[in-house]
Scaffold this active site. Structure first.
Site, PDB file in Angstrom:
ATOM      1  N   HIS A 134      18.674  -4.577  23.848  1.00 47.40           N
ATOM      2  CA  HIS A 134      17.963  -3.984  24.244  1.00 47.40           C
ATOM      3  C   HIS A 134      16.960  -3.467  24.215  1.00 47.40           C
ATOM      4  CE1 HIS A 134      19.147  -2.607  19.983  1.00 47.40           C
ATOM      5  NE2 HIS A 134      17.659  -2.378  19.819  1.00 47.40           N
ATOM      6  N   SER A 145       0.956  -1.094  -0.372  1.00 45.98           N
ATOM      7  CA  SER A 145      -0.231  -0.363   0.536  1.00 45.98           C
ATOM      8  C   SER A 145       0.661   1.282  -0.136  1.00 45.98           C
ATOM      9  CB  SER A 145      -1.132   0.228   0.786  1.00 45.98           C
ATOM     10  OG  SER A 145      -0.243  -0.003   2.477  1.00 45.98           O
ATOM     11  N   ARG A 153      17.081 -14.503  14.510  1.00 44.28           N
ATOM     12  CA  ARG A 153      18.562 -14.035  14.225  1.00 44.28           C
ATOM     13  C   ARG A 153      18.845 -12.908  15.247  1.00 44.28           C
ATOM     14  NH1 ARG A 153      18.945  -8.407  13.954  1.00 44.28           N
ATOM     15  NH2 ARG A 153      21.069  -7.151  12.419  1.00 44.28           N
ATOM     16  N   ARG A 159      15.368   0.864   2.379  1.00 43.11           N
ATOM     17  CA  ARG A 159      14.509   0.260   2.949  1.00 43.11           C
ATOM     18  C   ARG A 159      13.086   0.470   2.424  1.00 43.11           C
ATOM     19  NH1 ARG A 159      15.745   1.114   9.510  1.00 43.11           N
ATOM     20  NH2 ARG A 159      17.376  -0.530   9.179  1.00 43.11           N
ATOM     21  N   HIS A 216      19.427  -4.925   5.485  1.00 38.67           N
ATOM     22  CA  HIS A 216      17.996  -3.879   5.968  1.00 38.67           C
ATOM     23  C   HIS A 216      19.472  -2.258   7.064  1.00 38.67           C
ATOM     24  CE1 HIS A 216      19.029  -6.121   9.617  1.00 38.67           C
ATOM     25  NE2 HIS A 216      19.075  -4.813   9.981  1.00 38.67           N
ATOM     26  N   ASP A 217      20.920  -2.615   6.730  1.00 40.78           N
ATOM     27  CA  ASP A 217      21.419  -1.414   7.214  1.00 40.78           C
ATOM     28  C   ASP A 217      22.871  -1.507   6.855  1.00 40.78           C
ATOM     29  OD1 ASP A 217      20.713  -1.559  10.069  1.00 40.78           O
ATOM     30  OD2 ASP A 217      22.092  -3.918  10.790  1.00 40.78           O
ATOM     31  N   GLU A 265      24.517 -11.393  14.966  1.00 39.91           N
ATOM     32  CA  GLU A 265      24.193 -10.048  13.842  1.00 39.91           C
ATOM     33  C   GLU A 265      26.191  -9.918  15.143  1.00 39.91           C
ATOM     34  OE1 GLU A 265      23.470  -5.875  13.185  1.00 39.91           O
ATOM     35  OE2 GLU A 265      23.054  -6.381  15.162  1.00 39.91           O
ATOM     36  N   GLY A 298       3.513  -0.425   5.250  1.00 36.90           N
ATOM     37  CA  GLY A 298       2.145  -0.940   4.818  1.00 36.90           C
ATOM     38  C   GLY A 298       2.937  -2.602   4.662  1.00 36.90           C
ATOM     39  N   ASP A 349      20.149  -9.637  17.249  1.00 40.70           N
ATOM     40  CA  ASP A 349      20.875  -7.874  17.120  1.00 40.70           C
ATOM     41  C   ASP A 349      21.731  -7.702  17.748  1.00 40.70           C
ATOM     42  OD1 ASP A 349      20.167  -5.705  15.479  1.00 40.70           O
ATOM     43  OD2 ASP A 349      19.491  -5.361  17.522  1.00 40.70           O
TER      44      ASP A 349
END
Length: 591
Positions: A244, A151, A327, A473, A424-425, A358, A169, A329
């Site tokens: 965290h 969307s 996974r 992203r 994504h990083d 990671e 979305g 983080d």
């Protein structure tokens, strides 16, 4: 003999058990320095003095720019070993044990290198399916709202009195409705970024570890997603954020509200009372965080109650939703004791669940079989960036770097590493290639033919680009996607290339589980030729990153390959490649 180059590390990737019978021993020496290297091993508990030693010739299993890596694998008749190495260079013959050189053996067995006992509990045993996995990483907010569409709309929900937001979305049912696309492309595992209730669109500021974020759907939607993907032969790995939490997580909320009287004070590091949530994004908080991100207070997983809570989270999603792994983080910033406890908890629920940390740096510390099965291999991306995208290193340097990358771990861990070109990083690898489509394709082919689990970030196969976060992203461009169960028709060039490369990997066991060795990686050249081999089959891959046509050379093919006559004089265009298989069924040139 260059003694300074010689290295052996007991009880490490230089001396380890493959299984209950087979052992691997390695020794590093200067490149081209030794004429021969031998392993001498004996029963550590031998009743005779001196110990009776057996000799094995070691071979050069790998080379980088400075070193040879000698290796021998064998079935050991003993569970307890003492051992030493014999090094020969011309007329010089030296013995190496206890980190020192000697010209003769000693009678005292305690002075040799030791492998105290081959414990089955100490074996490094990633899940058996890891080497066969081709992973597709999905950023859920950006992937799909429904079948072949997203969307692009922002969303905002109130969850337990707290605001949670989405940006583009994407939903869990959207992923499920595109399971046929993932299967047709050839992916058999997905890694999904965080799905739990959290404030921001990325969902790394978690406020509830036991429920799905309403921007993505419901817990039942996730249950349906896992079931659907499993029905399509696709395993599910989800993101665990235990370094965290979000600053609206209940435990941190209580600390803010009650101060020193809160029962969760020891769940967090370096609290200063009163604990204040700074609204200024540039403010440095007076509590430990992920980096200096005030909205993500760091968890103290060395505390019993916190460790118990998050281990229970790990078990819950495995047990109740049948996920296939985690996974993890910011894994390198979490204490080892917690990871060992988490590993044990997860394995008790599902012995075949995978744990991927990671860790951006060299990860041998975490790959001893007690914490992780795999790590996100950002070094793979780094070396590929230099060779394929930036073109700043030659084939010799590239081979040296990927060789070092392989030799720093046990073999089992190498085959389970999650290799990636982007995520994504980081910036999309295609953007780093600056429009050089052929160079990008060679990097993808290398990803699919290198030992380890290849991981593809969503949309890479559709030409998604991006150097900054908002771009890399971006929403999945479904309008570019095609699915054809018949012939390979209707696909864009890049999508078809990915499909064929994945198919090749999944068809050829040698690419998933076979040995690896360079055939040609000359200094000053950007022609890189390597082989994968398993039993009676070999696959040769030649990648030409030169700006001109290259001719395959009989001189370096001689004696190394089963098919050398067939390839002599083969012309390889700039940014071109050839893949050749030779084995029981004859020879086959793929291109």
């Amino acid at each position: 003999m260059n003694k300074d180059a010689v290295l052996h590390i007991p009880m490490s990737q230089y001396a380890y058990a493959l299984d209950g019978e087979r052992m691997v021993f390695r020794l590093r020496a200067g490149r081209g320095d030794l004429d021969a290297c031998y392993l001498h091993y004996g029963d550590r508990a031998c009743r005779q003095t001196p110990v009776v030693f057996h000799s094995l010739s070691m071979r050069v299993a790998a080379q980088d720019e400075r070193f040879d890596y000698y290796e021998v694998a064998f079935s050991s008749p003993y569970r307890r070993l003492c051992y030493y190495f014999e090094l020969r260079c011309g007329e010089e013959r030296l013995l190496y044990y206890g980190d020192f050189f000697s010209e003769a053996c000693v009678d005292d067995r305690s002075e040799y290198y030791q492998y105290p006992y081959m414990h089955r509990a100490d074996l490094v045993c990633p899940p058996s399916w890891a080497a066969d996995a081709v992973v597709y990483q999905i950023f859920p907010d950006s992937f799909a709202t429904g079948k072949r569409w997203i969307s692009g709309r922002e969303s905002c929900f109130y969850y337990q009195g707290k605001t949670v937001r989405g940006k583009r979305g994407g939903t869990l049912l959207g992923i499920a409705e595109n399971a046929d696309y993932l299967e047709e492309m050839g992916f058999n595992a997905v890694y999904i970024n965080p799905i739990f209730a959290a404030g921001e669109y990325h969902k790394y500021d978690i406020i509830d570890y036991y429920h799905v974020d309403p921007c993505f759907g419901t817990d039942e939607d996730f249950r349906e997603l896992v079931k659907t993907l499993h029905n399509h032969g696709i395993r599910v790995i989800i993101d665990g954020v235990f370094n965290h939490c979000g600053w609206h997580f209940d435990a941190f909320e209580e600390v803010v509200q009650k101060g020193r009287e809160a029962s969760f004070c020891d769940w967090f590091y370096r609290l200063a009372f009163p604990v204040i949530r700074q609204e200024d994004p540039e403010a440095v908080p007076d509590y430990e965080c992920f980096g200096y991100e005030r909205m993500m207070p760091k968890l103290a997983t060395d505390q019993e109650a916190a460790a118990e809570y998050f281990c229970n989270v790990g078990a819950y999603w495995l047990r109740e939703f049948a996920i296939d792994g985690w996974r993890l983080d910011v894994a390198s910033e979490v204490n080892d004791g917690f990871w060992r406890r988490f590993f044990k908890t997860v394995r008790e629920v599902n012995p075949q669940a995978i744990l991927i940390g990671e860790v951006w740096e060299s990860a041998g510390h975490w790959l001893d079989g007690t914490m992780f099965d795999s790590t996100m291999n950002y070094d793979f991306r780094k070396h590929c960036r230099r060779f394929f995208a930036e073109k700043t290193i030659d084939a010799a340097a590239f081979d040296g770097r990927v060789t070092h990358m392989r030799m720093r771990y046990r073999e089992q861990s190498v085959f389970a590493q999650m290799n990636l070109l982007d995520s994504h990083d980081v910036s999309r690898f295609s953007s780093l290639c600056g429009g050089d489509e052929e160079a990008y394709e060679l990097a993808v082919l290398f990803l699919m033919t290198f030992p380890g689990m290849p991981s593809v970030f969503y949309g890479d196969e559709l030409g998604v680009t991006g150097l900054c976060e908002d771009d890399y992203r971006q929403a999945m461009p479904w309008e570019r996607a095609a699915v054809s169960k018949a012939a390979d028709t209707g696909y864009s060039r890049q999508q078809l290339f990915y499909k064929k490369a994945i198919r090749l990997r999944r068809q050829e066991e040698a690419l998933r589980r076979g040995g690896y060795g360079a055939v040609s990686a000359a200094s000053g050249s950007r022609l890189y030729v390597y082989r994968r081999f398993l039993e009676a089959e070999e696959i040769l891959i030649a990648l030409n990153m030169e700006d001109s046509t290259m001719t395959l050379n009989q001189e370096w093919l001689e004696g190394k390959l089963l098919w050398q006559r067939r390839l002599e004089g083969y012309k390889l265009e700039s940014r071109g490649f050839v893949i050749v298989k030779s084995g029981k069924t004859g020879e086959k040139i793929c291109r």
